[in-house]
Design a protein around this motif. Structure first.
Motif, PDB file in Angstrom:
ATOM      1  N   PHE A 185      -6.026 -32.758 -53.327  1.00 34.15           N
ATOM      2  CA  PHE A 185      -6.909 -31.380 -52.734  1.00 34.15           C
ATOM      3  C   PHE A 185      -5.909 -30.573 -52.107  1.00 34.15           C
ATOM      4  N   CYS A 189      -4.447 -30.664 -48.433  1.00 33.23           N
ATOM      5  CA  CYS A 189      -3.576 -31.709 -48.096  1.00 33.23           C
ATOM      6  C   CYS A 189      -2.059 -31.280 -47.540  1.00 33.23           C
ATOM      7  N   ILE A 204       1.562 -34.811 -49.035  1.00 36.14           N
ATOM      8  CA  ILE A 204       1.748 -35.632 -50.150  1.00 36.14           C
ATOM      9  C   ILE A 204       1.276 -34.888 -51.618  1.00 36.14           C
ATOM     10  N   CYS A 205       0.274 -34.210 -51.532  1.00 36.32           N
ATOM     11  CA  CYS A 205      -0.121 -33.428 -52.775  1.00 36.32           C
ATOM     12  C   CYS A 205       0.998 -32.400 -53.097  1.00 36.32           C
ATOM     13  N   HIS A 234      -6.404 -40.468 -50.407  1.00 34.04           N
ATOM     14  CA  HIS A 234      -6.621 -40.505 -51.772  1.00 34.04           C
ATOM     15  C   HIS A 234      -5.246 -41.295 -52.356  1.00 34.04           C
TER      16      HIS A 234
END
Ligand code: NI
Length: 211
Positions: free
Chosen positions: A79, A82, A85-86, A174
């Motif tokens: 997303f 984020c 991480i993303c 996630h």
């Protein structure tokens, strides 16, 4: 209290990650002797991941898996809000594509949002350009996102905002895998956060040079 909650959430997420890894490892080792330790590098030959979907891309165009039938794909679910991480994983895809040179043209990078509530096409449009000119961002209705998450065995869950924060200031927990899919939508490899761009490049090259 808040920190405790966060730690607990992290532990739960980690356990889910390990669980998912174990499921994939089980599938992977179905025909061979069970391995006592987690194999290093990407998870290979995983069956039953992927499937048809209908989504909307960052330009507002309706997209299905059929649009990407003739190309390999690197797919990431996340997303745009984020914090860490993303962006790191999308950057990893960018680095890998840059390292692949001419071969990068055989790979379509895709980003699928697990946060359709905030990730509209317009939001995705601004986001994908930060990473790669060919990265296609996709979102959809909650039902469409739920369906593609199910097909790709993605776990995500909205974390309610802390007290006093705006209702739309929430996080989304996630799972984080980069899916390397073949032109006919078979999963070739699943890259974990600990696999760096070189691991991705190596696997892609190996696949592209297979007779
Ligand atoms: Ni993320």
């Amino acid at each position: 209290m808040h920190i405790k909650k966060r730690v607990l959430r992290t532990v739960i997420l980690a356990l889910i990650g390990v669980g998912l890894g174990a499921v994939f490892a089980l599938v992977q080792n179905k025909s061979s002797a069970p391995s006592p330790s987690t194999p290093a590098g990407p998870l290979l030959n995983v069956a039953g991941v992927g499937g048809p979907y209908t989504l909307t891309d960052h330009t507002g165009k309706v997209r299905t898996e059929a649009d990407f039938k003739n190309t390999y794909k690197l797919i990431y679910f996340g997303f745009t809000f984020c914090p860490a991480i993303c962006p790191t994983e999308l950057q990893k895809i960018t680095i890998a594509l840059n390292e692949l040179g001419d071969d990068a043209s055989k790979i379509q990078p895709l980003f699928i949002s697990v946060d359709p509530e905030r990730d509209t096409s317009a939001v995705l449009k601004n986001y994908v350009t930060l990473f790669h000119p060919r990265l296609i961002g996709m979102t959809g209705t909650q039902d469409q996102i739920d369906a593609v998450k199910k097909a790709y065995k993605v776990y995500s869950a909205k974390v309610p905002p802390s007290k006093g924060a705006d209702a739309d200031e929430y996080m989304v927990d996630h799972t984080s895998f980069i899916y390397f899919m073949s032109p006919d939508d078979q999963l070739i490899a699943l890259f974990r956060t600990e696999d760096n761009a070189d691991v991705v490049v190596e696997q892609v090259r190996r696949t592209l040079t297979q007779p």
